[in-house]
Scaffold this active site. Structure first.
Site, PDB file in Angstrom:
ATOM      1  N   PRO A   2       1.314  -1.224  -0.519  1.00  0.00           N
ATOM      2  CA  PRO A   2      -0.226  -0.289  -0.614  1.00  0.00           C
ATOM      3  C   PRO A   2       1.023   1.356  -0.304  1.00  0.00           C
ATOM      4  CG  PRO A   2      -0.515  -1.613   2.040  1.00  0.00           C
ATOM      5  CD  PRO A   2       1.063  -1.840   0.724  1.00  0.00           C
ATOM      6  N   GLU A   3       0.691   2.168  -0.938  1.00  0.00           N
ATOM      7  CA  GLU A   3       1.267   4.023  -0.908  1.00  0.00           C
ATOM      8  C   GLU A   3       0.384   4.343  -0.340  1.00  0.00           C
ATOM      9  OE1 GLU A   3       3.397   4.515  -5.083  1.00  0.00           O
ATOM     10  OE2 GLU A   3       2.709   1.913  -5.261  1.00  0.00           O
TER      11      GLU A   3
END
Ligand SMILES: [Zn+2]
Length: 286
Positions: A2-3
């Protein structure tokens, strides 16, 4: 992994459900999650406290609790935060690392297949600032992320622009997906040395990073493998990728096949017509 847009999506989902609720119970089932702190220490620091706000810094999600206590969580590779009703919570749930029970009867579960996700309790705003200052640079969706700020960060650096974008201590929250997409939008090859980019290119890159992250948030993140929303749903940004994971597909601008190469140790996708390769160095005359 996840960014920024994926973590921001979770934050927006959790904020209205968690704010104002009291953490009645906290069970850290996997001690690795909070190392070097002991699970009991973390549980004692959190239990009985009201959640005042759900924040985010880079890829970190922060539960801001009463009395200036902060729980800072990072999902790393495969972590997910799921919100369930207590009666639906299966105690034998696979990959459950932490279970938090709210006074509303809901539970927040930290589920993580590969167990790289982390949680840390920080006491006081100074401790929180010190923690982030040691790890993170400018927040790309903040007013501080200007073209001038990016030029100052890039000045004199020989690192390829892609590895520069991935350095969390320079720009917080950009990872492999959003770096590829932003470089394509800015028409910059990932292997160009960042310090050699012209001011106008850095200005375009700043705008492309912001536009790409905002577009990711609009799509509620990208789900390639593990990322899920707090209700288990998937993001849809993967359906809007321009180049990332599109090897061999036509470039959306010029139609030439997208190429996969390696940059910063990561699979990297480019259109080498729209993003011209760095020129090879001229041989030094004898
Ligand atoms: Zn192209």
């Amino acid at each position: 992994m996840p960014e920024l847009p994926e973590v921001e999506t979770i934050r927006r989902q959790l904020a209205p459900v968690l704010a104002g609720r009291v953490l009645e119970g906290v069970e850290v089932l996997d001690g690795r999650w909070c190392e070097p702190a002991a699970p009991a220490e973390v549980e004692d620091a959190l239990r009985g406290r009201r959640i005042e706000r759900v924040g985010r810094r880079g890829k970190y999600l922060v539960l801001e609790l009463h009395d200036d206590v902060h729980l800072v969580m990072h999902l790393r590779m495969t972590g997910n935060l799921l919100l369930v009703h207590a009666e639906n919570d299966d105690p034998a749930r696979q990959h459950l690392r932490v279970r938090m029970t709210l006074d509303s009867g809901k539970r927040l579960l930290f589920v993580d297949v590969r167990r790289f996700g982390t949680g840390a309790v920080l006491l006081g705003a100074d401790a929180r600032h010190a923690y982030f200052d040691a790890r993170l640079g400018v927040e790309p969706l903040s007013p501080g992320f200007t073209g001038d700020a990016l030029r100052a960060l890039a000045r004199g650096r020989r690192a390829p622009v892609k590895s520069f974008l991935l350095s969390q201590e320079r720009i917080a929250g950009v990872g492999n997906i959003y770096a590829d997409e932003a470089l394509f939008r800015a028409r910059i090859h990932p292997l160009r040395p960042v310090g050699a980019l012209r001011p106008a290119q850095l200005g375009a890159l700043r705008d492309a990073v912001v536009a790409t992250l905002e577009s990711g948030i609009d799509s509620r993140g990208a789900t390639i493998d593990d990322f899920r929303h707090a209700d288990g749903a998937r993001g849809s940004f993967q359906d809007r990728f321009l180049v990332h994971r599109r090897e061999g597909a036509p470039c959306p601008v010029c139609g030439r096949p997208i190429k996969k190469l390696r940059a910063a140790g990561r699979g990297t996708y480019v259109c080498e017509r729209c993003q011209p390769k760095p020129r090879a160095r001229r041989p030094v005359p004898a």
